[in-house]
Write an enzyme that holds these catalytic residues in place. Sequence first.
Site, PDB file in Angstrom:
ATOM      1  N   HIS A  97       0.848  -1.070  -0.226  1.00  0.00           N
ATOM      2  CA  HIS A  97       0.002   0.011   0.030  1.00  0.00           C
ATOM      3  C   HIS A  97       0.924   1.149   0.102  1.00  0.00           C
ATOM      4  CE1 HIS A  97      -2.903   2.840   1.327  1.00  0.00           C
ATOM      5  NE2 HIS A  97      -3.866   2.306   0.921  1.00  0.00           N
ATOM      6  N   GLU A 146      -4.266   2.299  -7.311  1.00  0.00           N
ATOM      7  CA  GLU A 146      -4.569   3.552  -6.198  1.00  0.00           C
ATOM      8  C   GLU A 146      -3.744   4.792  -6.532  1.00  0.00           C
ATOM      9  OE1 GLU A 146      -6.857   1.648  -2.693  1.00  0.00           O
ATOM     10  OE2 GLU A 146      -4.561   2.021  -1.985  1.00  0.00           O
TER      11      GLU A 146
HETATM   12  P1  PGA Z   1      -9.854   5.548   0.943  1.00  0.00           P
HETATM   13  O1  PGA Z   1      -8.377   4.676   0.974  1.00  0.00           O
HETATM   14  O2  PGA Z   1     -10.806   4.945   0.184  1.00  0.00           O
HETATM   15  O3  PGA Z   1      -9.970   6.173   2.103  1.00  0.00           O
HETATM   16  O4  PGA Z   1      -9.346   6.883  -0.275  1.00  0.00           O
HETATM   17  C1  PGA Z   1      -8.345   3.466   0.019  1.00  0.00           C
HETATM   18  C2  PGA Z   1      -6.993   3.056   0.279  1.00  0.00           C
HETATM   19  O5  PGA Z   1      -6.244   3.751   0.885  1.00  0.00           O
HETATM   20  O6  PGA Z   1      -6.699   1.732   0.427  1.00  0.00           O
END
Ligand code: PGA
Length: 223
Positions: A97, A146
């Site tokens: 992540h 992401e």
């Molecule tokens: P968020 O986070 O939905 O709060 O933007 C997503 C993530 O970091 O997996």
Amino acid sequence: MPKQLWIIANWKSHKNIQEALEWVNLVGPKLERRDNIKVVVCPSFVCLEEVKRAVLVGNYPILVGSQDLSPFSEGPYTGEESAVELTGIADLAILGHSERRQNFGETDTTVAKKVKQALTASIQPLVCIQGPDTPIPVDCKLVAFEPVEAIGSGHPDTPEDAAQVAAQVKKGHSDLEVLYGGSVTSKNSQSFMKEESLSGLLIGGASLDAKEFVKIVESAYGL
Ligand code: PGA
């Protein structure tokens, strides 16, 4: 044929055991058991076992995942949770992540080691990629795109752009499923899941609220 979808809640460092169990017992009974939808909740390590037990007791259609695991096997690695220890508890592990890359110096090499550990323990690795240039470790079949600026900002990517990135990423990798994550809510969830190249969602903030999370799952019914 209904679309195969993943809907994954990433709680990050939120919820103690009591709050985690409340969520499971609010969400679990509301979910329909669908063959094409895999709902996964990823609590912090301290809540994992209790959450897993609550899911089993309630017979809820929810899988349990960790938010990380050790790049090493079991052994003298103080503070680390090895894949071996997570066996039987975690079905999936979120790896690489951007918050781990930014705050804990996690590199692509470390992520690749973690993927290997997960696979040897039969835990499904979900690798977060920040764009098409993030390397995808060997044998990794599930990634989440992401974009860093979309995480927790309230400014999601557009479904069209996310779908385009997903299609690009999939080109070099056979059998790869690509999810989208970053400011997903019940208002935009369906528009991402509708995109052909996207196979579901990784949800942070909006997953913490049981009602909101159920709405997100419901938005996948009928797709
Ligand atoms: P968020 O986070 O939905 O709060 O933007 C997503 C993530 O970091 O997996």
